[in-house]
Enzyme design. Structure first.
Site, PDB file in Angstrom:
ATOM      1  N   HIS A 232      29.241  -7.602  -0.493  1.00 62.39           N
ATOM      2  CA  HIS A 232      29.472  -8.083   0.876  1.00 62.39           C
ATOM      3  C   HIS A 232      30.932  -8.483   1.004  1.00 62.39           C
ATOM      4  O   HIS A 232      31.240  -9.583   1.469  1.00 62.39           O
ATOM      5  CB  HIS A 232      28.588  -9.293   1.184  1.00 62.39           C
ATOM      6  CG  HIS A 232      27.201  -9.226   0.637  1.00 62.39           C
ATOM      7  ND1 HIS A 232      26.686 -10.135  -0.259  1.00 62.39           N
ATOM      8  CD2 HIS A 232      26.207  -8.335   0.850  1.00 62.39           C
ATOM      9  CE1 HIS A 232      25.442  -9.821  -0.559  1.00 62.39           C
ATOM     10  NE2 HIS A 232      25.118  -8.734   0.090  1.00 62.39           N
TER      11      HIS A 232
ATOM     12  N   HIS B  57      25.286  -6.451   6.894  1.00 65.00           N
ATOM     13  CA  HIS B  57      24.861  -6.833   5.559  1.00 65.00           C
ATOM     14  C   HIS B  57      25.965  -6.625   4.515  1.00 65.00           C
ATOM     15  O   HIS B  57      26.342  -7.556   3.814  1.00 65.00           O
ATOM     16  CB  HIS B  57      23.594  -6.050   5.191  1.00 65.00           C
ATOM     17  CG  HIS B  57      23.077  -6.355   3.818  1.00 65.00           C
ATOM     18  ND1 HIS B  57      21.808  -6.039   3.421  1.00 65.00           N
ATOM     19  CD2 HIS B  57      23.659  -6.940   2.760  1.00 65.00           C
ATOM     20  CE1 HIS B  57      21.640  -6.428   2.165  1.00 65.00           C
ATOM     21  NE2 HIS B  57      22.741  -6.975   1.737  1.00 65.00           N
TER      22      HIS B  57
ATOM     23  N   GLU C 151      17.056  -7.426  -4.782  1.00 65.15           N
ATOM     24  CA  GLU C 151      17.536  -6.177  -4.190  1.00 65.15           C
ATOM     25  C   GLU C 151      17.776  -5.076  -5.212  1.00 65.15           C
ATOM     26  O   GLU C 151      18.501  -4.125  -4.936  1.00 65.15           O
ATOM     27  CB  GLU C 151      18.830  -6.437  -3.415  1.00 65.15           C
ATOM     28  CG  GLU C 151      18.632  -7.313  -2.178  1.00 65.15           C
ATOM     29  CD  GLU C 151      19.839  -7.240  -1.261  1.00 65.15           C
ATOM     30  OE1 GLU C 151      19.668  -6.908  -0.091  1.00 65.15           O
ATOM     31  OE2 GLU C 151      20.950  -7.503  -1.747  1.00 65.15           O
TER      32      GLU C 151
ATOM     33  N   HIS D  98      26.545  -3.137  -5.233  1.00 60.51           N
ATOM     34  CA  HIS D  98      26.222  -3.589  -3.879  1.00 60.51           C
ATOM     35  C   HIS D  98      27.023  -4.855  -3.623  1.00 60.51           C
ATOM     36  O   HIS D  98      27.020  -5.776  -4.437  1.00 60.51           O
ATOM     37  CB  HIS D  98      24.726  -3.866  -3.759  1.00 60.51           C
ATOM     38  CG  HIS D  98      24.363  -4.591  -2.502  1.00 60.51           C
ATOM     39  ND1 HIS D  98      24.640  -4.078  -1.248  1.00 60.51           N
ATOM     40  CD2 HIS D  98      23.774  -5.805  -2.290  1.00 60.51           C
ATOM     41  CE1 HIS D  98      24.227  -4.936  -0.332  1.00 60.51           C
ATOM     42  NE2 HIS D  98      23.700  -5.988  -0.938  1.00 60.51           N
TER      43      HIS D  98
END
Lengths: 291, 291, 291, 291
Positions: free
Chosen positions: A99, A167, A78, A97
């Site tokens: 989660h 996501h 990613e 990034h």
């Protein structure tokens, strides 16, 4: 082996570990920083859980997210998230990034996250919501193609954080410390908001409050104070990465442990490790679905 | 004493401890792996909390869940869960039964668990709900009879996880690492789902998304990355099991401590311990209600 | 100084610390065990947080909750909870009073706690609710008078746990291990119930399930397995109490640290400490409001 | 360098760290104590996260919140909270300002916090709600001007805790130990209240119960017991501050680490550090927005 970027690599490894230690990222998620001298490049770890990242794991990428040197290690699939945002936002210096458990219920329900306390203003007035399905239909939800990364960067726009449907979230900062501050306090903000919504009425900060409160974390004193706190907590738990200079004689420490087994004994001699590295077939990234 | 299965025993002990360390299993629950050479057998610890399992605790069972060698230790009463699933599902290589806090509210309320984020797709599209009362009426809710295990295996069907009414869940995998990945991320999925439901509307991943996102954790890179993370976290807390070779001269380490007292001093000499083992009356399992 | 009850004192200290380590008790709360030879007496720590209790802190009381030997230390004000329950329930061998976070919302809202999973059946079919205000009007909510303790014991009746309005809970057991098992799993049960209620419908175990599932934790194997787990977790965190024999030459270790300062250096010589103890004025309990 | 206030400084550092360790304060928040001999002065740390405060960080301020000696370090911008409350409340001996997760949802929703269990009575019958916007309009929500601090002190009135809209809470005590006790148990109270509200009906303690239960924590025994518990927990995690006498030869330990980097090697010689301190330009506070 003098490394001009030794401090930067160490700082990025520390940022990775702080964000893991404070519960923002777990096995997955990644953190990058733009090249200080060349805005067309950025630094990011090889594919490895942020809590484990060592300075020696940090590689250099161009804005198409291709590694500058042929890699002998696995890369994050990613990484286009980072490259495409650096392209679209010349002001951005650092990207994360994640989660985090704090934001996932919002990413799943589509409920908006708004700033509800002074430090929460670090997220800005608004977190846009990006749904990959609108442009790309059914996918595995990962952001692996340049077009997907560019779409996410457009959704982010001039904001500081973008929620990604089912996501996670992507956060940006004008410095690595601002990024860490924003990532941590936007998670706190999401937690408090979720609780406050269940207690009863609530309303976000006013536009004026947001603007003024946003300036708090940009004060050097506030950032130093928070960074010292997070770094000390990490150090107390034995979580600080080694300085690269300290492992200069043991380059194998940054080699991926493909067997996934924690070395319990003494490290193997560098020579043997080096041989193994040499014998390993280079893996050239092709934009595939590795994560 | 060279042991062909030393690595397998160690790996299974590590899997037990990772699942305990990440909050999937507590005092109870168990994890097994199928025999790599003989599909009619499987490996499972003697009756012991997963966090404490040592390689020397791992025993071999046939698919009727009878120990291959006469045991001198207590066995899990619920081992038929493992045997009956291995019978019904030739593709399954590893099984975990747990009572994780994340899934219990769903097992109690009967509310369905569906995948709501990309890594949550590891659970598959659906978690069937098994209610022992339908077939067996009032019981103590444990799965101890072969018929109960077979009923549970039928409820599981071709799925990857089955919820057990007011009891817990059973998860299967095509490898030990897939099992651990699925058990951990299906718990995260349940937590996020529970929170998202309270925030407002939500909908599960689409069938297409589920299918594609399910492939993520099957990529060797994703599994290695997560496994390295969980194993390192465990090791940092001093939680790794000893290698069996390291305790070869101290077989008493795998003897149950029936007094339930933690040995604080040095281990007793192996000779004395060995004598005690020899003198202990073997316990032959009779499918009773031991757990 | 040979102590016939050295093992009992150590075991009770361990039970105190396990219940603190597993989140059942915090700064306050207490755990007692009945005298094995004299049903008219029980053992309980001097006034001290359970996590810190040492074997040398354990004192002997009669069922009127008067110390058998004149104490030189502070006593729990609420010890009548223990004495009055031992009077009313000859079958009870161990008692724990706590304010666990898991049960407090039920004690405050008056919502009933019922068993909703197999291990939760350890609480029995029903937790009576005791409201001190009904008999005693406004009080400070502590149970310090014998009449208050007797009223609580009547409310407990033949049950295993009684909720105390806006205060906490009191749990009993037929053994110290049963008590610990019941206290921990009734807290888990309350947590899961609270979550399940918010998810949707739920119903408790059936009477038949409760009766059969209650037998699970009475199996020696289940209790040993859970005890080994909790004790090992405690020991790993360095939480085990010292054996009394190990501190025989340092009796001052059980003297209250009235300055509330953690000794960071070496312990003072026993002689000096002993002199200080001798010089201290004995405190005779008068049923006052000390806690 | 004999310091008349060495014990006070150490005690205040311990109180800072206990409140951090028990989850009341994080990177931000601060704790002060009034000067024992001069009611017109108070002690407060330089700007630093409470978990890291050392006795050498503690400075003396007048009630206008100006440092008595010209500081060479950064100061908390919000110290007027302390000064203005000490002015308005001659009975108050200690003050803590925090943003605990337990109270934030109430500060955001405006839902009132009321005492719902015996130890929760430590907060008193009522927590007034202060909204800076009513008097000052849009601000960055920090309390940095004397007028803002005075307004907050008026809102506090004769109470023990005041909630600050979308910001946090400020708690006062008649002693440092009372303050710590109240801060911790008012957070527990908020957590239990939040859960109880979702379970169903609830009502606060009666006025009579509040008055009587408030006396509990003022008993020396209750305070000593709780303080010993919190201090021991802190010490077990290696969190106790060093005694100032132990670092007398290393004054640089109290110098702010402006680089925000944890020193991993040996401390630099005091001489060098002292020179650096001497060379550093004093920072004179001007009531700005530093925090």
């Amino acid at each position: 082996m003098p490394d001009k970027f030794a401090d930067l690599r160490h700082g990025l490894a520390v940022a990775n570990r702080i964000l893991a230690h404070e519960g923002v990222i777990d096995a997955f998620g990644h953190v990058s920083v733009r090249h200080p001298d060349d805005p067309g490049r950025y630094f990011l770890s090889r594919s490895r859980s942020p809590e484990l990242v060592e300075p020696g794991d940090i590689l250099e990428f161009d804005l198409d997210s291709q590694p500058v040197a042929p890699p002998i290690v696995q890369l994050y699939a990613e990484r286009v998230i980072h490259g495409e945002i650096y392209k679209a936002r010349p002001d951005v210096v650092a990207v994360c990034h994640h989660h985090a458990a704090a934001v996932m219920p919002f990413c799943i329900s589509g409920d908006p996250i708004v700033p509800v306390f002074h430090l929460g203003a670090a997220m800005g007035a608004l977190a846009p919501f990006w749904d990959s399905r609108e442009e790309f239909g059914d996918t595995n939800l990962l952001v692996v193609k340049p077009a997907e990364g560019a779409s996410l960067a457009r959704a982010l726009g001039r904001h500081s954080i973008v929620l990604m449907r089912r996501h996670g979230a992507t956060v940006v900062g004008l410095s690595l410390r601002e990024l860490v501050f924003r990532a941590i306090y936007s998670c706190d903000n999401a937690r408090y908001l979720s609780e406050a919504k269940r207690l009863g009425n609530f309303s976000p900060l006013t536009p004026g409050e947001i603007e003024m409160a946003q300036a708090i974390y940009q004060l050097p004193n506030a950032q130093s104070r928070a960074w010292e706190y997070w770094e000390t907590r990490l150090a107390k738990r034995g979580g600080m990465p080694a300085r690269l200079t300290e492992v200069a004689a043991a380059p194998h420490l940054s080699v991926p442990r493909l067997r996934g087994r924690v070395r319990e004994g003494a490290a193997r001699p560098a020579k043997t490790a080096a041989k193994k590295i040499a014998a390993r077939k280079p893996v050239r990234p092709k934009g595939g679905k590795r994560k």
